[in-house]
Design a protein around this motif. Structure first.
Motif, PDB file in Angstrom:
ATOM      1  N   ILE A 106       0.836  -1.209   0.000  1.00 22.25           N
ATOM      2  CA  ILE A 106       0.000   0.000   0.000  1.00 22.25           C
ATOM      3  C   ILE A 106       0.868   1.254   0.000  1.00 22.25           C
ATOM      4  O   ILE A 106       0.607   2.209  -0.732  1.00 22.25           O
ATOM      5  CB  ILE A 106      -0.963  -0.013   1.213  1.00 22.25           C
ATOM      6  CG1 ILE A 106      -2.000  -1.117   1.041  1.00 22.25           C
ATOM      7  CG2 ILE A 106      -1.631   1.339   1.398  1.00 22.25           C
ATOM      8  CD1 ILE A 106      -2.807  -1.413   2.291  1.00 22.25           C
ATOM      9  N   GLU A 107       1.911   1.249   0.815  1.00 17.92           N
ATOM     10  CA  GLU A 107       2.766   2.435   0.928  1.00 17.92           C
ATOM     11  C   GLU A 107       3.487   2.767  -0.376  1.00 17.92           C
ATOM     12  O   GLU A 107       3.607   3.928  -0.742  1.00 17.92           O
ATOM     13  CB  GLU A 107       3.797   2.211   2.031  1.00 17.92           C
ATOM     14  CG  GLU A 107       4.713   3.404   2.239  1.00 17.92           C
ATOM     15  CD  GLU A 107       5.713   3.189   3.365  1.00 17.92           C
ATOM     16  OE1 GLU A 107       6.616   4.025   3.484  1.00 17.92           O
ATOM     17  OE2 GLU A 107       5.585   2.191   4.104  1.00 17.92           O
ATOM     18  N   GLY A 112       4.431   2.835  -8.579  1.00 20.67           N
ATOM     19  CA  GLY A 112       4.179   1.954  -9.722  1.00 20.67           C
ATOM     20  C   GLY A 112       4.210   0.497  -9.325  1.00 20.67           C
ATOM     21  O   GLY A 112       4.642   0.117  -8.242  1.00 20.67           O
ATOM     22  N   GLN A 113       3.735  -0.324 -10.264  1.00 24.16           N
ATOM     23  CA  GLN A 113       3.639  -1.756  -9.997  1.00 24.16           C
ATOM     24  C   GLN A 113       5.001  -2.436  -9.918  1.00 24.16           C
ATOM     25  O   GLN A 113       5.208  -3.299  -9.087  1.00 24.16           O
ATOM     26  CB  GLN A 113       2.790  -2.435 -11.079  1.00 24.16           C
ATOM     27  CG  GLN A 113       1.322  -2.062 -11.016  1.00 24.16           C
ATOM     28  CD  GLN A 113       0.691  -2.497  -9.714  1.00 24.16           C
ATOM     29  OE1 GLN A 113       0.857  -3.623  -9.270  1.00 24.16           O
ATOM     30  NE2 GLN A 113      -0.050  -1.595  -9.086  1.00 24.16           N
ATOM     31  N   VAL A 114       5.943  -2.044 -10.767  1.00 23.22           N
ATOM     32  CA  VAL A 114       7.243  -2.719 -10.800  1.00 23.22           C
ATOM     33  C   VAL A 114       8.187  -2.151  -9.747  1.00 23.22           C
ATOM     34  O   VAL A 114       8.666  -2.867  -8.870  1.00 23.22           O
ATOM     35  CB  VAL A 114       7.878  -2.622 -12.209  1.00 23.22           C
ATOM     36  CG1 VAL A 114       9.277  -3.221 -12.213  1.00 23.22           C
ATOM     37  CG2 VAL A 114       6.997  -3.321 -13.232  1.00 23.22           C
ATOM     38  N   CYS A 119       9.186  -4.079  -6.154  1.00 25.73           N
ATOM     39  CA  CYS A 119      10.512  -3.996  -5.521  1.00 25.73           C
ATOM     40  C   CYS A 119      10.452  -3.833  -4.011  1.00 25.73           C
ATOM     41  O   CYS A 119      11.377  -4.218  -3.311  1.00 25.73           O
ATOM     42  CB  CYS A 119      11.296  -2.837  -6.113  1.00 25.73           C
ATOM     43  SG  CYS A 119      11.761  -3.086  -7.830  1.00 25.73           S
ATOM     44  N   LYS A 120       9.404  -3.244  -3.511  1.00 21.29           N
ATOM     45  CA  LYS A 120       9.380  -2.878  -2.090  1.00 21.29           C
ATOM     46  C   LYS A 120       8.394  -3.674  -1.245  1.00 21.29           C
ATOM     47  O   LYS A 120       8.282  -3.423  -0.055  1.00 21.29           O
ATOM     48  CB  LYS A 120       9.021  -1.392  -1.955  1.00 21.29           C
ATOM     49  CG  LYS A 120       9.857  -0.457  -2.776  1.00 21.29           C
ATOM     50  CD  LYS A 120      11.073  -0.018  -2.026  1.00 21.29           C
ATOM     51  CE  LYS A 120      11.875   0.931  -2.874  1.00 21.29           C
ATOM     52  NZ  LYS A 120      12.313   2.094  -2.246  1.00 21.29           N
TER      53      LYS A 120
END
Length: 151
Positions: A106-107, A112-114, A119-120
């Motif tokens: 959510i954060e 973006g999606q990638v 990544c996070k």
């Protein structure tokens, strides 16, 4: 730093540091974690009795249900309030792990999606996975050595 400044700093730190009652915190964590476990057992029993599932399948659906509820509570912003009350009782079970993954997603959604979510998503949960795998590997090696040379 002279003695007066040290005393002022010490007084300041004591004034802004929150005080907690360890016994009350432990009781809240115990009750909260216990309620999660009781809900899980209740769900498992419901899946077995009313849906006719085998115990292992009911346990799987119980885990999925708890994860789903945790993610919904995180998305609604309620999980942090529950965690503030229940402490480790909310963070340690599978619900806490689901919360850590969902809150990261959510954060970082805005990036973006990638590069955001992709990544996070495991920013918080990643160290738990890493050290869980590493400690399992280390204990496996120690067990193997024990079995090879001691037994």
């Amino acid at each position: 730093m002279d003695k007066k400044e040290k005393t002022m700093y010490k007084d300041y730190v004591e004034a802004v540091t929150p005080t907690h009652n360890l016994g009350i915190q432990m009781l809240k964590a115990f009750v909260t974690g216990g309620l999660i476990c009781a809900a899980g057992q209740g769900l498992t029993d419901i899946f077995i009795e009313y849906f006719g599932m085998a115990k292992d399948m009911a346990s799987t659906w119980c885990s999925l249900s708890l994860i789903f509820v945790s993610v919904i509570l995180t998305a609604m912003g309620w999980y942090p309030m529950l965690t503030k009350f229940g402490g480790a009782g909310m963070l340690v079970p599978i619900t806490g792990f689901a919360n850590s993954v969902a809150s990261s997603a959510i954060e970082f959604k805005k990036e973006g999606q990638v590069f955001g979510v992709g990544c996070k998503i495991f920013v918080i949960a990643g160290p738990v996975i890493l050290y869980g795998i590493f400690s399992s590997w280390l204990l496996g090696i120690l067990y193997w050595i024990y079995r090879c040379f001691i037994s």
